[in-house]
Design a protein around this motif. Structure first.
Motif, PDB file in Angstrom:
ATOM      1  N   ASN A 163     -14.396  -4.889  20.543  1.00  0.00           N
ATOM      2  CA  ASN A 163     -13.432  -4.262  19.644  1.00  0.00           C
ATOM      3  C   ASN A 163     -14.074  -3.208  18.749  1.00  0.00           C
ATOM      4  N   ILE A 164     -15.364  -2.961  18.946  1.00  0.00           N
ATOM      5  CA  ILE A 164     -16.040  -1.850  18.274  1.00  0.00           C
ATOM      6  C   ILE A 164     -16.268  -0.787  19.335  1.00  0.00           C
ATOM      7  N   HIS A 165     -15.661   0.371  19.140  1.00  0.00           N
ATOM      8  CA  HIS A 165     -15.646   1.409  20.173  1.00  0.00           C
ATOM      9  C   HIS A 165     -16.617   2.527  19.797  1.00  0.00           C
ATOM     10  N   ARG A 166     -17.528   2.815  20.729  1.00  0.00           N
ATOM     11  CA  ARG A 166     -18.564   3.807  20.498  1.00  0.00           C
ATOM     12  C   ARG A 166     -18.416   4.960  21.480  1.00  0.00           C
ATOM     13  N   THR A 167     -18.508   6.172  20.986  1.00  0.00           N
ATOM     14  CA  THR A 167     -18.468   7.364  21.836  1.00  0.00           C
ATOM     15  C   THR A 167     -19.764   8.130  21.632  1.00  0.00           C
ATOM     16  N   THR A 301     -12.242  -2.040  13.303  1.00  0.00           N
ATOM     17  CA  THR A 301     -11.393  -2.558  12.233  1.00  0.00           C
ATOM     18  C   THR A 301     -12.275  -3.075  11.116  1.00  0.00           C
ATOM     19  N   HIS A 302     -11.971  -2.687   9.893  1.00  0.00           N
ATOM     20  CA  HIS A 302     -12.779  -3.145   8.764  1.00  0.00           C
ATOM     21  C   HIS A 302     -12.789  -4.674   8.744  1.00  0.00           C
ATOM     22  N   PRO A 303     -13.969  -5.289   8.598  1.00  0.00           N
ATOM     23  CA  PRO A 303     -14.063  -6.753   8.728  1.00  0.00           C
ATOM     24  C   PRO A 303     -13.335  -7.537   7.648  1.00  0.00           C
ATOM     25  N   ILE A 304     -13.051  -6.919   6.513  1.00  0.00           N
ATOM     26  CA  ILE A 304     -12.408  -7.635   5.407  1.00  0.00           C
ATOM     27  C   ILE A 304     -10.980  -7.130   5.163  1.00  0.00           C
ATOM     28  N   THR A 305     -10.799  -5.825   5.099  1.00  0.00           N
ATOM     29  CA  THR A 305      -9.484  -5.286   4.757  1.00  0.00           C
ATOM     30  C   THR A 305      -8.556  -5.153   5.958  1.00  0.00           C
ATOM     31  N   GLY A 306      -9.124  -5.128   7.174  1.00  0.00           N
ATOM     32  CA  GLY A 306      -8.311  -4.917   8.365  1.00  0.00           C
ATOM     33  C   GLY A 306      -7.934  -3.464   8.599  1.00  0.00           C
ATOM     34  N   GLU A 307      -8.455  -2.563   7.781  1.00  0.00           N
ATOM     35  CA  GLU A 307      -8.137  -1.142   7.909  1.00  0.00           C
ATOM     36  C   GLU A 307      -8.819  -0.552   9.150  1.00  0.00           C
ATOM     37  N   ALA A 308      -8.130   0.375   9.833  1.00  0.00           N
ATOM     38  CA  ALA A 308      -8.732   1.083  10.965  1.00  0.00           C
ATOM     39  C   ALA A 308      -9.751   2.087  10.436  1.00  0.00           C
ATOM     40  N   MET A 309     -10.970   2.024  10.957  1.00  0.00           N
ATOM     41  CA  MET A 309     -12.056   2.885  10.486  1.00  0.00           C
ATOM     42  C   MET A 309     -12.490   3.824  11.623  1.00  0.00           C
TER      43      MET A 309
END
Length: 326
Positions: A163-167, A301-309
């Motif tokens: 779920n961590i996407h790297r380009t 996704t931010h690990p605490i807030t759930g915000e898309a980063m």
């Protein structure tokens, strides 16, 4: 470093005990076990409670995680790196070329970890180094650093779940197709501790998706002698390639592109023009002194807030020079 988290209990979570609720927030069993002896680590409405306490609607659950000491065996040193973003839970850095992430016998004090230890020592904050993704020593670009146990635990689970996407951006030999997918298993090369190879029998699944962003044709003014010796900057032409990893094997991009006939410029393990020997440790007349690979974008996704980063690191100057033909 201390971090305090507060959760207001809704009807949806009412009736769960504290242990169940926090497991749902991706707290590991190790973190929960470490909290039990500390009577300030778990409070409900300001009062210490045990893990079996049944939460009620409107309760305010507070947890506290602390790193009382900095990482042992990591010597603080003023090693440079760029901070792209920082909050209470994550630090996003842009790592330069020639910098390993963790100390080793050959580089005990010139790594990113040493620089992170120095960065927080100057702030007077105990800090444990927790790098979530990894990059090779000579690969530049974005890295996620977790600043506390909880954010590290969540991000590590997200990494395993892909779920961590790297380009990445890379400059590769020759002209690649416009786009495609390389699905070839990768294993450690027999007899080597470092090198990897495509191996259909022993390899682990490895999938790389690529998109060619540009093609730079061979130099038109090169003499036959210079072409035969490989001393020109652009002998076969090269491609600027955008790559996304479906898996995360060691050296995956480097191995996949080399195996398909398009090794990265500057790659001393997998590009035949850049292979180093004891007699010729640094080949001369070559346009870049490291693999042309850059961790360009990160999405998670931010690990605490759930915000898309979403973060992006500019392409480094040595790769820009290649593209300009300097």
């Amino acid at each position: 470093m201390e971090r305090i988290f507060r959760y207001e209990i809704t009807e949806q979570d009412a009736g769960k005990d504290i242990h169940e609720f926090l497991r749902g927030k991706k707290y590991s069993r190790h973190i929960l076990a470490s909290m039990k002896p500390d009577k300030t680590a778990i409070l409900v409405n300001g009062v210490h409670e045990f893990m079996c306490y049944k939460l009620q609607t409107g309760d305010v659950l507070q947890t506290r995680v602390v790193d009382p000491k900095s990482s042992v065996n990591i010597r603080p040193a003023p090693v440079p790196f760029s901070v792209i973003y920082e909050d209470e839970d994550v630090l996003i850095v842009d790592k330069p070329a020639g910098q390993a992430i963790h100390p080793a016998i050959s580089h005990p004090a010139d790594t990113l970890a040493n620089g992170l230890a120095w960065y927080y020592q100057q702030k007077g904050i105990p800090f444990v180094v927790r790098c979530i993704n990894r990059l090779d020593r000579d690969t530049t670009g974005l890295l996620i650093v977790a600043k506390n146990l909880v954010s590290a635990c969540v991000l590590e689970q997200d990494l395993l779940a892909r779920n961590i996407h790297r380009t990445y951006l890379a400059i590769a030999e020759g002209e690649l197709p416009e786009s495609g997918t390389i699905n070839l298993p990768i294993a450690r090369k027999e007899g080597s501790l470092i090198e990897r190879c495509v191996d259909e029998d022993r390899g682990d699944r490895a999938v790389t998706h690529f998109f060619r962003k540009g093609y730079y044709p061979p130099a038109t003014n090169a003499s036959p002698e210079s072409v035969s010796t490989g001393s020109v900057k652009n002998r076969n032409g090269y491609s600027l390639v955008q790559l996304k990893l479906e898996t995360g094997r060691t050296h995956q991009i480097r191995v996949h592109l080399s195996h398909t006939g398009h090794p990265l410029l500057g790659d001393t393990l997998y590009h035949p023009d850049y292979l180093r020997t004891p007699e010729d440790p640094i080949p001369e007349g070559l346009p870049i002194n490291r693999q042309a690979l850059h961790s360009w974008q990160l999405e998670f996704t931010h690990p605490i807030t759930g915000e898309a980063m979403h973060f992006e690191a500019p392409i480094p100057e040595d790769m820009r020079k290649l593209l300009r033909g300097d």
